[in-house]
Scaffold this motif. Structure first.
Motif, PDB file in Angstrom:
ATOM      1  N   PRO A 213       0.810  -1.218   0.000  1.00 42.62           N
ATOM      2  CA  PRO A 213       0.000   0.000   0.000  1.00 42.62           C
ATOM      3  C   PRO A 213       0.843   1.268   0.000  1.00 42.62           C
ATOM      4  CG  PRO A 213      -0.736  -1.552   1.683  1.00 42.62           C
ATOM      5  CD  PRO A 213       0.597  -2.021   1.202  1.00 42.62           C
ATOM      6  N   TRP A 214       0.365   2.283  -0.746  1.00 37.77           N
ATOM      7  CA  TRP A 214       0.977   3.607  -0.650  1.00 37.77           C
ATOM      8  C   TRP A 214      -0.039   4.563  -0.036  1.00 37.77           C
ATOM      9  CZ3 TRP A 214      -1.286   7.623  -3.447  1.00 37.77           C
ATOM     10  CH2 TRP A 214      -2.026   7.295  -4.589  1.00 37.77           C
ATOM     11  N   SER A 215       0.464   5.648   0.521  1.00 35.72           N
ATOM     12  CA  SER A 215      -0.336   6.646   1.232  1.00 35.72           C
ATOM     13  C   SER A 215      -1.207   6.024   2.323  1.00 35.72           C
ATOM     14  CB  SER A 215      -1.214   7.429   0.249  1.00 35.72           C
ATOM     15  OG  SER A 215      -1.695   8.632   0.837  1.00 35.72           O
ATOM     16  N   PRO A 216      -0.629   5.208   3.203  1.00 32.33           N
ATOM     17  CA  PRO A 216      -1.420   4.586   4.273  1.00 32.33           C
ATOM     18  C   PRO A 216      -1.964   5.589   5.282  1.00 32.33           C
ATOM     19  CG  PRO A 216       0.918   4.249   4.657  1.00 32.33           C
ATOM     20  CD  PRO A 216       0.807   4.842   3.285  1.00 32.33           C
ATOM     21  N   LEU A 217      -1.391   6.795   5.306  1.00 32.69           N
ATOM     22  CA  LEU A 217      -1.889   7.847   6.196  1.00 32.69           C
ATOM     23  C   LEU A 217      -2.655   8.921   5.429  1.00 32.69           C
ATOM     24  CD1 LEU A 217       1.161   8.327   8.624  1.00 32.69           C
ATOM     25  CD2 LEU A 217      -0.911   6.972   8.971  1.00 32.69           C
ATOM     26  N   LYS A 218      -3.001   8.612   4.186  1.00 34.90           N
ATOM     27  CA  LYS A 218      -3.763   9.534   3.331  1.00 34.90           C
ATOM     28  C   LYS A 218      -3.108  10.921   3.317  1.00 34.90           C
ATOM     29  CE  LYS A 218      -7.313   9.925   0.560  1.00 34.90           C
ATOM     30  NZ  LYS A 218      -7.385   9.143  -0.681  1.00 34.90           N
ATOM     31  N   SER A 219      -1.856  10.950   2.876  1.00 36.57           N
ATOM     32  CA  SER A 219      -1.074  12.193   2.771  1.00 36.57           C
ATOM     33  C   SER A 219      -0.983  12.946   4.095  1.00 36.57           C
ATOM     34  CB  SER A 219      -1.679  13.101   1.692  1.00 36.57           C
ATOM     35  OG  SER A 219      -1.617  12.494   0.429  1.00 36.57           O
ATOM     36  N   GLY A 220      -1.014  12.194   5.197  1.00 34.92           N
ATOM     37  CA  GLY A 220      -0.873  12.813   6.512  1.00 34.92           C
ATOM     38  C   GLY A 220      -2.182  13.135   7.196  1.00 34.92           C
ATOM     39  N   VAL A 221      -3.300  12.939   6.497  1.00 36.24           N
ATOM     40  CA  VAL A 221      -4.606  13.230   7.098  1.00 36.24           C
ATOM     41  C   VAL A 221      -4.832  12.380   8.348  1.00 36.24           C
ATOM     42  CG1 VAL A 221      -7.104  13.143   6.721  1.00 36.24           C
ATOM     43  CG2 VAL A 221      -5.605  13.950   4.904  1.00 36.24           C
ATOM     44  N   PRO A 278      -5.666  -8.258   4.995  1.00 35.81           N
ATOM     45  CA  PRO A 278      -5.382  -9.468   4.209  1.00 35.81           C
ATOM     46  C   PRO A 278      -4.652  -9.143   2.911  1.00 35.81           C
ATOM     47  CG  PRO A 278      -7.639  -9.512   5.029  1.00 35.81           C
ATOM     48  CD  PRO A 278      -7.105  -8.143   5.324  1.00 35.81           C
ATOM     49  N   GLY A 279      -3.608  -9.897   2.631  1.00 37.30           N
ATOM     50  CA  GLY A 279      -2.861  -9.724   1.387  1.00 37.30           C
ATOM     51  C   GLY A 279      -1.745  -8.712   1.434  1.00 37.30           C
ATOM     52  N   VAL A 280      -1.725  -7.872   2.478  1.00 39.53           N
ATOM     53  CA  VAL A 280      -0.692  -6.835   2.555  1.00 39.53           C
ATOM     54  C   VAL A 280       0.631  -7.454   2.987  1.00 39.53           C
ATOM     55  CG1 VAL A 280       0.079  -4.766   3.777  1.00 39.53           C
ATOM     56  CG2 VAL A 280      -2.287  -4.940   2.970  1.00 39.53           C
ATOM     57  N   THR A 281       1.666  -7.211   2.193  1.00 36.99           N
ATOM     58  CA  THR A 281       3.003  -7.728   2.499  1.00 36.99           C
ATOM     59  C   THR A 281       3.855  -6.658   3.167  1.00 36.99           C
ATOM     60  OG1 THR A 281       2.992  -9.288   0.648  1.00 36.99           O
ATOM     61  CG2 THR A 281       5.136  -8.664   1.525  1.00 36.99           C
ATOM     62  N   SER A 282       3.981  -5.514   2.517  1.00 42.35           N
ATOM     63  CA  SER A 282       4.869  -4.459   3.002  1.00 42.35           C
ATOM     64  C   SER A 282       4.241  -3.103   2.710  1.00 42.35           C
ATOM     65  CB  SER A 282       6.244  -4.571   2.331  1.00 42.35           C
ATOM     66  OG  SER A 282       7.129  -3.572   2.812  1.00 42.35           O
ATOM     67  N   THR A 283       4.019  -2.322   3.738  1.00 40.21           N
ATOM     68  CA  THR A 283       3.402  -1.006   3.591  1.00 40.21           C
ATOM     69  C   THR A 283       4.472   0.055   3.343  1.00 40.21           C
ATOM     70  OG1 THR A 283       1.570  -1.625   5.032  1.00 40.21           O
ATOM     71  CG2 THR A 283       1.961   0.736   4.715  1.00 40.21           C
ATOM     72  N   ILE A 284       4.233   0.908   2.369  1.00 34.95           N
ATOM     73  CA  ILE A 284       5.204   1.956   2.021  1.00 34.95           C
ATOM     74  C   ILE A 284       5.006   3.158   2.929  1.00 34.95           C
ATOM     75  CG2 ILE A 284       6.035   3.485   0.198  1.00 34.95           C
ATOM     76  CD1 ILE A 284       4.944   1.433  -1.824  1.00 34.95           C
ATOM     77  N   ILE A 285       6.037   3.513   3.653  1.00 34.38           N
ATOM     78  CA  ILE A 285       5.979   4.675   4.535  1.00 34.38           C
ATOM     79  C   ILE A 285       6.999   5.705   4.062  1.00 34.38           C
ATOM     80  CG2 ILE A 285       5.100   3.423   6.533  1.00 34.38           C
ATOM     81  CD1 ILE A 285       7.959   3.393   7.646  1.00 34.38           C
ATOM     82  N   GLY A 286       6.566   6.932   3.969  1.00 37.43           N
ATOM     83  CA  GLY A 286       7.471   8.016   3.605  1.00 37.43           C
ATOM     84  C   GLY A 286       7.877   8.778   4.844  1.00 37.43           C
ATOM     85  N   ALA A 287       8.958   9.509   4.754  1.00 36.70           N
ATOM     86  CA  ALA A 287       9.418  10.307   5.887  1.00 36.70           C
ATOM     87  C   ALA A 287      10.246  11.470   5.367  1.00 36.70           C
ATOM     88  CB  ALA A 287      10.241   9.460   6.851  1.00 36.70           C
ATOM     89  N   ARG A 288       9.977  12.644   5.910  1.00 32.96           N
ATOM     90  CA  ARG A 288      10.776  13.807   5.533  1.00 32.96           C
ATOM     91  C   ARG A 288      11.905  14.032   6.525  1.00 32.96           C
ATOM     92  NH1 ARG A 288      10.811  19.177   6.344  1.00 32.96           N
ATOM     93  NH2 ARG A 288       9.084  19.081   7.818  1.00 32.96           N
ATOM     94  N   LEU A 289      11.739  13.479   7.748  1.00 30.14           N
ATOM     95  CA  LEU A 289      12.737  13.599   8.794  1.00 30.14           C
ATOM     96  C   LEU A 289      13.021  12.231   9.400  1.00 30.14           C
ATOM     97  CD1 LEU A 289      11.191  16.707  10.622  1.00 30.14           C
ATOM     98  CD2 LEU A 289      13.111  16.739   9.012  1.00 30.14           C
ATOM     99  N   VAL A 290      14.216  12.052   9.945  1.00 30.64           N
ATOM    100  CA  VAL A 290      14.591  10.789  10.571  1.00 30.64           C
ATOM    101  C   VAL A 290      13.655  10.472  11.729  1.00 30.64           C
ATOM    102  CG1 VAL A 290      16.385   9.572  11.868  1.00 30.64           C
ATOM    103  CG2 VAL A 290      17.013  10.957   9.882  1.00 30.64           C
TER     104      VAL A 290
END
Length: 359
Positions: A213-221, A278-290
């Motif tokens: 999945p991408w945007s699991p936080l809905k662009s930060g919402v 179900p079916g999710v293997t690896s969720t994509i998380i973005g980060a602007r800071l460590v």
């Protein structure tokens, strides 16, 4: 579950971390994102914590994202070979060139060579079709991708943002022709985006395609920073503001309560929900800071219980019509009153009765 609890991607043997590091924010070329130095620190911290799966695309931050990865890890064989580097094609970096993007053989082969050059590596572990190209026959795309795999330039292929029926066509075509098939599917998936559960998720489960999945936080919402008070200004307004409504705030209220019960944060609860689907293997998380990366990775420690899931379902589960609405009676229709695993079910009125014959 720690970040180094590696899982196989779909039915392949490729082992990846349960959280994938998204590199869309690497570079400040679009006016937002991480500096080169900060991006390198994020990469290092992710690897230090056990992560091995990094995702980018040929046109993220005008291709600077790929170059940052190439400069920092691609040119170092010992580091690069321990990582699963994924990038995408389809985006056109050459305005005015009709073959500069898309999914034709000409475009794919050129895009792959350019990505290899920017990433400073001999091969791409996972090469994604970023967007379905309606102007190119899918068999042309799949044949070109298979050629890249056979040439050793690509190890596996995946698909992103493409209709379920087209993905099915692509993989069935590949299966019958002995070509490489998509092992993974990249789709937007979050508590605020569950329409993928109608066709894409069932497709992935049936074909054994790993979901990332991408945007699991809905662009930060769903990060917890946006409230009814409106104190936090949306950094990417066009992506965020349409969802700052009462429905979202009601969901955030429940996320806050669940987060408090688990002594964690709203963002971690939202991420844990996605990773547990179900079916999710690896969720994509973005980060602007460590610090943001470290905070989000702690979502792997959150274990939601049945009550938590039921509360979130009540607020977000979409309603699908026919034929999905008929799923509860399908086993009775097909198996004469017996469901999967031999558990008895009432006979449906549609089931042919004893002594009757079908037309």
């Amino acid at each position: 579950m720690p970040l180094d609890h590696y899982v196989t991607l779909g039915r392949s043997g490729l082992r990846v971390s349960p959280f994938c590091l998204g590199a869309m924010t690497f570079g400040e070329d679009l006016g937002w994102g991480s500096s080169v130095k900060e991006s390198q620190q994020i990469i290092d911290r992710y690897i230090e914590l056990g992560g091995n799966f990094i995702d980018t695309a040929n046109f993220y931050t005008k291709s600077h994202s790929e170059k940052i990865l190439g400069d920092h890890v691609g040119r170092h064989a010992a580091r690069r070979d321990r990582l699963v580097l994924a990038t995408k094609f389809s985006g056109n970096l050459y305005p005015g060139d009709p073959n500069g993007g898309g999914s034709s053989r000409k475009s794919i082969l050129a895009a792959c060579d350019n990505s290899l050059r920017r990433l400073q590596t001999d091969y791409i572990d996972l090469y994604w079709l970023h967007n379905w190209d309606v102007h190119t026959p899918i068999e042309e795309t799949m044949a070109a991708l298979d050629d890249l795999v056979r040439a050793g330039k690509v190890r596996y292929i995946g698909v992103s943002d493409t209709p379920a029926w087209k993905i099915a066509q692509a993989n069935v075509t590949a299966q019958f022709r002995g070509w490489s098939a998509f092992i993974a599917m990249q789709i937007e998936y979050s508590l605020l985006e569950r329409t993928v559960e109608q066709e894409l998720v069932p497709l992935a489960l049936e074909f054994g395609i790993g979901i990332t999945p991408w945007s699991p936080l809905k662009s930060g919402v769903l990060s917890g920073k946006y409230t009814r008070n409106g104190n936090e200004k949306a950094g990417r307004g066009a992506f965020v503001e349409p969802y700052l409504n009462e429905k979202t705030f009601a969901l955030v209220d429940v996320l806050v309560e669940i987060a408090r019960a688990h002594e964690t944060t709203v963002a971690r609860v939202a991420l844990a929900w996605v990773q547990g689907r179900p079916g999710v293997t690896s969720t994509i998380i973005g980060a602007r800071l460590v610090a943001q990366l470290e905070d989000n990775i702690k979502a792997l420690e959150v274990k939601l219980n049945a009550n938590d899931l039921a509360r979130l379902d009540a607020l977000t589960k979409p309603t699908f019509g026919f034929p999905q609405s008929m799923q509860p009676v399908f086993p009775a229709i097909h198996n004469g009153g017996t469901t999967v695993n031999g558990v008895g079910a009432p006979l449906s009125p549609f089931v042919i009765g004893q002594g009757e014959k079908p037309y």
